[in-house]
Write a protein that holds these residues in place. Structure first.
Motif, PDB file in Angstrom:
ATOM      1  N   CYS A 200       0.849  -1.109  -0.040  1.00  0.00           N
ATOM      2  CA  CYS A 200      -0.131   0.189  -0.045  1.00  0.00           C
ATOM      3  C   CYS A 200       0.826   1.262  -0.182  1.00  0.00           C
ATOM      4  N   ARG A 201       1.870   1.166   0.612  1.00  0.00           N
ATOM      5  CA  ARG A 201       2.816   2.282   0.792  1.00  0.00           C
ATOM      6  C   ARG A 201       3.555   2.556  -0.559  1.00  0.00           C
ATOM      7  N   LEU A 202       3.919   1.467  -1.418  1.00  0.00           N
ATOM      8  CA  LEU A 202       4.343   1.684  -2.328  1.00  0.00           C
ATOM      9  C   LEU A 202       3.551   2.091  -3.666  1.00  0.00           C
ATOM     10  N   ILE A 203       2.206   1.880  -3.500  1.00  0.00           N
ATOM     11  CA  ILE A 203       1.290   2.139  -4.404  1.00  0.00           C
ATOM     12  C   ILE A 203       0.857   3.965  -4.035  1.00  0.00           C
ATOM     13  N   ASP A 204       0.903   4.048  -3.052  1.00  0.00           N
ATOM     14  CA  ASP A 204       0.926   5.498  -2.501  1.00  0.00           C
ATOM     15  C   ASP A 204       1.976   6.342  -3.026  1.00  0.00           C
ATOM     16  N   GLN A 205       3.157   5.900  -3.061  1.00  0.00           N
ATOM     17  CA  GLN A 205       4.235   6.784  -3.719  1.00  0.00           C
ATOM     18  C   GLN A 205       4.014   6.652  -5.152  1.00  0.00           C
ATOM     19  N   VAL A 206       3.666   5.646  -5.574  1.00  0.00           N
ATOM     20  CA  VAL A 206       3.445   5.808  -7.253  1.00  0.00           C
ATOM     21  C   VAL A 206       2.403   6.804  -7.337  1.00  0.00           C
TER      22      VAL A 206
ATOM     23  N   GLU B 103       0.005  14.615 -24.632  1.00  0.00           N
ATOM     24  CA  GLU B 103      -0.007  13.147 -25.071  1.00  0.00           C
ATOM     25  C   GLU B 103       0.436  12.492 -23.617  1.00  0.00           C
ATOM     26  N   THR B 104       1.449  12.980 -23.202  1.00  0.00           N
ATOM     27  CA  THR B 104       1.779  12.265 -21.974  1.00  0.00           C
ATOM     28  C   THR B 104       0.624  12.370 -20.569  1.00  0.00           C
ATOM     29  N   LEU B 105       0.033  13.532 -20.386  1.00  0.00           N
ATOM     30  CA  LEU B 105      -0.885  13.531 -19.440  1.00  0.00           C
ATOM     31  C   LEU B 105      -1.962  12.569 -19.671  1.00  0.00           C
ATOM     32  N   ALA B 106      -2.428  12.225 -20.931  1.00  0.00           N
ATOM     33  CA  ALA B 106      -3.417  11.061 -21.468  1.00  0.00           C
ATOM     34  C   ALA B 106      -2.719   9.945 -20.744  1.00  0.00           C
ATOM     35  N   GLN B 107      -1.646   9.526 -20.975  1.00  0.00           N
ATOM     36  CA  GLN B 107      -0.966   8.259 -20.722  1.00  0.00           C
ATOM     37  C   GLN B 107      -0.861   8.174 -18.974  1.00  0.00           C
ATOM     38  N   GLN B 108      -0.489   9.481 -18.420  1.00  0.00           N
ATOM     39  CA  GLN B 108      -0.552   9.381 -17.266  1.00  0.00           C
ATOM     40  C   GLN B 108      -2.073   9.221 -16.185  1.00  0.00           C
ATOM     41  N   ASN B 109      -2.893   9.720 -17.160  1.00  0.00           N
ATOM     42  CA  ASN B 109      -4.272   9.446 -16.542  1.00  0.00           C
ATOM     43  C   ASN B 109      -4.585   8.124 -16.433  1.00  0.00           C
ATOM     44  N   GLU B 110      -4.221   7.426 -17.578  1.00  0.00           N
ATOM     45  CA  GLU B 110      -4.707   5.986 -17.524  1.00  0.00           C
ATOM     46  C   GLU B 110      -3.935   5.224 -16.594  1.00  0.00           C
ATOM     47  N   SER B 111      -2.608   5.613 -16.367  1.00  0.00           N
ATOM     48  CA  SER B 111      -1.892   4.844 -15.363  1.00  0.00           C
ATOM     49  C   SER B 111      -2.220   5.421 -13.998  1.00  0.00           C
ATOM     50  N   TYR B 112      -2.603   6.369 -13.809  1.00  0.00           N
ATOM     51  CA  TYR B 112      -3.169   6.909 -12.544  1.00  0.00           C
ATOM     52  C   TYR B 112      -4.332   5.937 -12.073  1.00  0.00           C
ATOM     53  N   ARG B 113      -5.412   5.821 -13.058  1.00  0.00           N
ATOM     54  CA  ARG B 113      -6.607   5.010 -12.900  1.00  0.00           C
ATOM     55  C   ARG B 113      -6.303   3.723 -12.598  1.00  0.00           C
ATOM     56  N   ARG B 114      -5.491   3.154 -13.434  1.00  0.00           N
ATOM     57  CA  ARG B 114      -5.171   1.895 -13.098  1.00  0.00           C
ATOM     58  C   ARG B 114      -4.668   1.514 -11.850  1.00  0.00           C
ATOM     59  N   THR B 115      -3.619   2.502 -11.410  1.00  0.00           N
ATOM     60  CA  THR B 115      -3.045   2.340 -10.127  1.00  0.00           C
ATOM     61  C   THR B 115      -3.990   2.330  -8.951  1.00  0.00           C
ATOM     62  N   LYS B 116      -4.938   3.292  -9.283  1.00  0.00           N
ATOM     63  CA  LYS B 116      -6.051   3.359  -8.183  1.00  0.00           C
ATOM     64  C   LYS B 116      -7.007   2.258  -8.002  1.00  0.00           C
ATOM     65  N   ARG B 117      -7.285   1.341  -9.127  1.00  0.00           N
ATOM     66  CA  ARG B 117      -7.952   0.117  -9.152  1.00  0.00           C
ATOM     67  C   ARG B 117      -7.063  -0.768  -8.400  1.00  0.00           C
ATOM     68  N   GLN B 118      -5.984  -0.702  -8.528  1.00  0.00           N
ATOM     69  CA  GLN B 118      -4.770  -1.729  -8.109  1.00  0.00           C
ATOM     70  C   GLN B 118      -4.917  -1.501  -6.618  1.00  0.00           C
ATOM     71  N   ARG B 119      -4.837  -0.328  -6.005  1.00  0.00           N
ATOM     72  CA  ARG B 119      -4.727   0.033  -4.691  1.00  0.00           C
ATOM     73  C   ARG B 119      -6.123  -0.235  -4.012  1.00  0.00           C
ATOM     74  N   ALA B 120      -7.294  -0.398  -4.748  1.00  0.00           N
ATOM     75  CA  ALA B 120      -8.487  -0.593  -4.130  1.00  0.00           C
ATOM     76  C   ALA B 120      -8.574  -2.257  -4.118  1.00  0.00           C
ATOM     77  N   LYS B 121      -8.083  -2.945  -5.086  1.00  0.00           N
ATOM     78  CA  LYS B 121      -8.086  -4.481  -4.982  1.00  0.00           C
ATOM     79  C   LYS B 121      -7.299  -4.643  -3.985  1.00  0.00           C
ATOM     80  N   ALA B 122      -6.261  -4.032  -3.582  1.00  0.00           N
ATOM     81  CA  ALA B 122      -5.344  -4.427  -2.515  1.00  0.00           C
ATOM     82  C   ALA B 122      -5.848  -4.235  -1.268  1.00  0.00           C
ATOM     83  N   GLY B 123      -6.909  -3.530  -1.081  1.00  0.00           N
ATOM     84  CA  GLY B 123      -7.552  -3.102   0.217  1.00  0.00           C
ATOM     85  C   GLY B 123      -6.614  -2.125   0.998  1.00  0.00           C
TER      86      GLY B 123
END
Length: 89
Positions: A27-33, A62-82
């Motif tokens: 969780c700490r690592l995900i928060d840092q990301v 263009e970079t922001l669009a990629q970062q937005n997708e990465s951010y959303r993916r990471t948030k989903r991963q954070r939720a799955k990790a509890g």
């Protein structure tokens, strides 16, 4: 013989991190990301808002669009990790 066996088990058990500790580290690592992505996204938003150089704006967009997708993916991963704080005891 029993002392040797106990010493081996002690070394093995000390080498295995507890599940709660491993979960906390994840969780700490995900928060840092998420923090790093958020900072980078803010910089790109600033570049876009200033709009001085059209090529820089296009690259930042263009970079922001990629970062937005990465951010959303990471948030989903954070939720799955509890990592929300709910149900972690």
């Amino acid at each position: 013989m029993k002392g040797w066996r106990a010493a081996c088990w002690t070394l093995i058990l000390l080498g295995i991190p507890s599940a709660g500790r491993a979960e906390f580290d994840q969780c700490r690592l995900i928060d840092q990301v998420l923090n790093r992505l958020g900072n980078a996204m803010a910089i790109n938003r600033l570049i876009i808002a200033e709009g001085n150089d059209s090529s820089a704006v296009a690259a930042a967009s263009e970079t922001l669009a990629q970062q937005n997708e990465s951010y959303r993916r990471t948030k989903r991963q954070r939720a799955k990790a509890g990592c929300d704080g709910w149900g972690r005891e």
